[in-house]
Design a protein around this motif. Structure first.
Motif, PDB file in Angstrom:
ATOM      1  N   PRO A   1      20.221  70.087  64.505  1.00 25.42           N
ATOM      2  CA  PRO A   1      20.222  68.699  64.020  1.00 25.42           C
ATOM      3  C   PRO A   1      18.850  68.030  64.080  1.00 25.42           C
ATOM      4  O   PRO A   1      18.504  67.254  63.190  1.00 25.42           O
ATOM      5  N   PHE A   2      18.054  68.331  65.108  1.00 28.52           N
ATOM      6  CA  PHE A   2      16.707  67.752  65.195  1.00 28.52           C
ATOM      7  C   PHE A   2      15.873  68.143  63.975  1.00 28.52           C
ATOM      8  O   PHE A   2      15.182  67.309  63.367  1.00 28.52           O
ATOM      9  N   VAL A   3      15.891  69.420  63.633  1.00 26.31           N
ATOM     10  CA  VAL A   3      15.096  69.912  62.503  1.00 26.31           C
ATOM     11  C   VAL A   3      15.600  69.322  61.188  1.00 26.31           C
ATOM     12  O   VAL A   3      14.810  68.927  60.316  1.00 26.31           O
ATOM     13  N   LEU A   4      16.912  69.255  61.021  1.00 28.57           N
ATOM     14  CA  LEU A   4      17.479  68.674  59.803  1.00 28.57           C
ATOM     15  C   LEU A   4      17.023  67.226  59.621  1.00 28.57           C
ATOM     16  O   LEU A   4      16.657  66.807  58.508  1.00 28.57           O
ATOM     17  N   ILE A   5      17.021  66.462  60.705  1.00 28.71           N
ATOM     18  CA  ILE A   5      16.592  65.061  60.630  1.00 28.71           C
ATOM     19  C   ILE A   5      15.095  64.962  60.339  1.00 28.71           C
ATOM     20  O   ILE A   5      14.657  64.133  59.534  1.00 28.71           O
ATOM     21  N   ALA A   6      14.311  65.826  60.967  1.00 22.30           N
ATOM     22  CA  ALA A   6      12.860  65.806  60.735  1.00 22.30           C
ATOM     23  C   ALA A   6      12.530  66.145  59.282  1.00 22.30           C
ATOM     24  O   ALA A   6      11.628  65.541  58.684  1.00 22.30           O
ATOM     25  N   TYR A   7      13.229  67.111  58.710  1.00 18.13           N
ATOM     26  CA  TYR A   7      13.039  67.421  57.294  1.00 18.13           C
ATOM     27  C   TYR A   7      13.451  66.236  56.418  1.00 18.13           C
ATOM     28  O   TYR A   7      12.750  65.890  55.456  1.00 18.13           O
ATOM     29  N   ALA A   8      14.588  65.622  56.753  1.00 23.48           N
ATOM     30  CA  ALA A   8      15.099  64.521  55.949  1.00 23.48           C
ATOM     31  C   ALA A   8      14.150  63.330  55.953  1.00 23.48           C
ATOM     32  O   ALA A   8      13.974  62.655  54.928  1.00 23.48           O
ATOM     33  N   GLU A   9      13.505  63.076  57.093  1.00 19.58           N
ATOM     34  CA  GLU A   9      12.623  61.911  57.190  1.00 19.58           C
ATOM     35  C   GLU A   9      11.303  62.090  56.461  1.00 19.58           C
ATOM     36  O   GLU A   9      10.491  61.165  56.399  1.00 19.58           O
ATOM     37  N   LEU A  10      11.088  63.257  55.881  1.00 14.56           N
ATOM     38  CA  LEU A  10       9.948  63.406  54.979  1.00 14.56           C
ATOM     39  C   LEU A  10      10.192  62.646  53.677  1.00 14.56           C
ATOM     40  O   LEU A  10       9.251  62.310  52.962  1.00 14.56           O
ATOM     41  N   ASN A  11      11.476  62.372  53.389  1.00 10.48           N
ATOM     42  CA  ASN A  11      11.839  61.692  52.147  1.00 10.48           C
ATOM     43  C   ASN A  11      12.608  60.400  52.349  1.00 10.48           C
ATOM     44  O   ASN A  11      12.763  59.627  51.403  1.00 10.48           O
ATOM     45  N   LEU A  12      13.104  60.166  53.563  1.00 11.30           N
ATOM     46  CA  LEU A  12      13.888  58.968  53.844  1.00 11.30           C
ATOM     47  C   LEU A  12      13.199  58.118  54.899  1.00 11.30           C
ATOM     48  O   LEU A  12      12.413  58.613  55.704  1.00 11.30           O
ATOM     49  N   SER A  13      13.523  56.832  54.923  1.00 12.16           N
ATOM     50  CA  SER A  13      12.994  55.947  55.960  1.00 12.16           C
ATOM     51  C   SER A  13      13.674  56.243  57.286  1.00 12.16           C
ATOM     52  O   SER A  13      14.770  56.816  57.334  1.00 12.16           O
ATOM     53  N   ALA A  14      13.044  55.843  58.377  1.00 10.50           N
ATOM     54  CA  ALA A  14      13.609  56.063  59.708  1.00 10.50           C
ATOM     55  C   ALA A  14      14.919  55.311  59.876  1.00 10.50           C
ATOM     56  O   ALA A  14      15.885  55.827  60.449  1.00 10.50           O
ATOM     57  N   SER A  15      14.985  54.073  59.353  1.00  8.96           N
ATOM     58  CA  SER A  15      16.203  53.277  59.506  1.00  8.96           C
ATOM     59  C   SER A  15      17.360  53.880  58.730  1.00  8.96           C
ATOM     60  O   SER A  15      18.497  53.938  59.222  1.00  8.96           O
ATOM     61  N   LEU A  16      17.104  54.372  57.516  1.00  4.34           N
ATOM     62  CA  LEU A  16      18.165  54.986  56.725  1.00  4.34           C
ATOM     63  C   LEU A  16      18.653  56.267  57.400  1.00  4.34           C
ATOM     64  O   LEU A  16      19.858  56.545  57.420  1.00  4.34           O
ATOM     65  N   ALA A  17      17.727  57.029  57.963  1.00  5.69           N
ATOM     66  CA  ALA A  17      18.117  58.247  58.676  1.00  5.69           C
ATOM     67  C   ALA A  17      19.031  57.917  59.849  1.00  5.69           C
ATOM     68  O   ALA A  17      20.038  58.588  60.084  1.00  5.69           O
ATOM     69  N   ALA A  18      18.686  56.870  60.588  1.00  5.23           N
ATOM     70  CA  ALA A  18      19.508  56.466  61.734  1.00  5.23           C
ATOM     71  C   ALA A  18      20.886  55.987  61.283  1.00  5.23           C
ATOM     72  O   ALA A  18      21.896  56.256  61.940  1.00  5.23           O
ATOM     73  N   ILE A  19      20.930  55.313  60.145  1.00  2.00           N
ATOM     74  CA  ILE A  19      22.203  54.792  59.644  1.00  2.00           C
ATOM     75  C   ILE A  19      23.127  55.929  59.223  1.00  2.00           C
ATOM     76  O   ILE A  19      24.305  55.958  59.568  1.00  2.00           O
ATOM     77  N   ILE A  20      22.612  56.901  58.485  1.00  4.82           N
ATOM     78  CA  ILE A  20      23.441  58.032  58.068  1.00  4.82           C
ATOM     79  C   ILE A  20      23.908  58.819  59.288  1.00  4.82           C
ATOM     80  O   ILE A  20      25.046  59.306  59.333  1.00  4.82           O
ATOM     81  N   ASN A  21      23.050  58.909  60.282  1.00  7.46           N
ATOM     82  CA  ASN A  21      23.397  59.640  61.504  1.00  7.46           C
ATOM     83  C   ASN A  21      24.547  58.974  62.263  1.00  7.46           C
ATOM     84  O   ASN A  21      25.192  59.597  63.104  1.00  7.46           O
ATOM     85  N   SER A  22      24.822  57.712  61.946  1.00  4.37           N
ATOM     86  CA  SER A  22      25.898  56.993  62.636  1.00  4.37           C
ATOM     87  C   SER A  22      27.281  57.507  62.261  1.00  4.37           C
ATOM     88  O   SER A  22      28.289  57.070  62.831  1.00  4.37           O
ATOM     89  N   THR A  23      27.361  58.449  61.314  1.00  3.27           N
ATOM     90  CA  THR A  23      28.649  59.059  60.982  1.00  3.27           C
ATOM     91  C   THR A  23      29.082  60.080  62.033  1.00  3.27           C
ATOM     92  O   THR A  23      30.199  60.602  61.948  1.00  3.27           O
ATOM     93  N   THR A  24      28.252  60.344  63.019  1.00  2.13           N
ATOM     94  CA  THR A  24      28.585  61.321  64.062  1.00  2.13           C
ATOM     95  C   THR A  24      29.946  61.070  64.719  1.00  2.13           C
ATOM     96  O   THR A  24      30.717  62.013  64.916  1.00  2.13           O
ATOM     97  N   PRO A  25      30.300  59.839  65.103  1.00  2.04           N
ATOM     98  CA  PRO A  25      31.615  59.625  65.734  1.00  2.04           C
ATOM     99  C   PRO A  25      32.785  60.049  64.864  1.00  2.04           C
ATOM    100  O   PRO A  25      33.826  60.474  65.380  1.00  2.04           O
TER     101      PRO A  25
END
Length: 297
Positions: free
Chosen positions: A78-102
């Motif tokens: 998951p760390f690597v997936l997020i790091a790759y994603a943030e090359l194209n997405l903002s940090a806030s948007l990445a955190a928001i999508i990650n909120s689907t974890t629950p």
């Protein structure tokens, strides 16, 4: 959930929220694989040093296979997936999508641990997802292949976090939080090492990138995962991963404090909705069988 546990949940959310900012700063310079290898490697070393200073015995050899699995599914992937994603997405948007974890955690808990969930739990999680949607407003996102793949990568990371939370509760009831945190980071470091060596940066990082890596490794990983595993063992995986609903809030707070980002009315409405959702999820009654057999001190 007691006041102490809820306070720890808030602290954990603030540290995880900062991780998205650190990754956004450092990932373009170091590359996702080398950045995350640095993150988990430094985190493991700092945790081991801390354990030695406290004269705590580290007991992880008897669970090394399970810890390798945990390191892969709850950190490396998951760390690597997020790091790759943030090359194209903002940090806030990445955190928001990650909120689907629950959401993933609830589904996995039902299928794997056979836990029964009531409507209050589902209502809380749905309300939390609505809240984080309000937080970002309705600004349009320019969708292209890279953005869609990045959104998919973070969604997949959320799935792995949900699996990791349930797996850690099921497999490590007899381990201390300290040992779990160290074992996970060591496991992730070993898994990532051969890939990171193939993706090393060509130049030394700047001071800002270096500070971000240290903050990511020590604060958002070492300290954060000590708190994370404490909560997993004391309040269960579903309530613990609900921390991701609070992460976007702290992403906004850090942005206002350090990046002079503007806030809107939707920011505060979303903040209220998310906090109410956390209260709904955290007040759900546990079954006796869900209470950990051993409480970490």
């Amino acid at each position: 959930m007691s006041f102490k546990q809820f306070s720890i949940l808030l602290l954990l959310a603030s540290l995880f929220g900062a991780s998205f900012l650190f990754i956004k700063i450092a990932s373009p310079s170091l590359g996702p694989l080398f950045l995350i290898e640095s993150r988990v490697g430094i985190a493991a070393i700092s945790l081991i040093i801390f354990a030695r200073l406290l004269k705590q015995k580290i007991e992880i050899k008897h669970k090394w296979k399970e810890l390798m699995i945990l390191g892969a599914i709850n950190a490396a992937i998951p760390f690597v997936l997020i790091a790759y994603a943030e090359l194209n997405l903002s940090a806030s948007l990445a955190a928001i999508i990650n909120s689907t974890t629950p959401l993933f955690s609830v589904i996995i808990s039902i299928l794997w641990l056979k836990e029964g969930k009531n409507m209050r739990t589902f209502l809380g999680i749905i309300m939390g997802c609505i809240g984080v949607g309000i937080l970002v407003g309705w600004s349009p996102i320019q969708l292209n292949v890279k953005v869609m793949l990045s959104i998919g990568a973070i969604s997949l990371a959320a799935l792995f976090y949900g699996i990791g939370g349930v797996y850690s509760k099921r497999s490590f009831q007899d381990m201390k939080s300290f040992d779990l945190a160290i074992g996970q980071q060591l496991g992730a470091s070993i898994v990532l090492l051969p890939f990171a060596l193939l993706d090393m940066p060509n130049k030394l990082p700047s001071i800002g990138v270096t500070i971000s890596v240290l903050g990511l490794a020590i604060l958002s990983t070492s300290v954060a995962y000590l708190l994370y595993f404490y909560l997993i063992k004391n309040i269960g995986p579903t309530k613990t991963v609900s921390v991701t609903l609070l992460v976007p809030i702290f992403g906004i707070i850090w942005g206002v404090l350090f990046l002079d980002e503007r806030t809107t009315l939707s920011t505060y409405i979303g903040l209220f909705v998310v906090l109410m959702s956390i209260l709904l999820v955290s007040n759900t009654k546990q079954k006796v069988s869900d209470v950990p057999k051993q409480v970490v001190k």
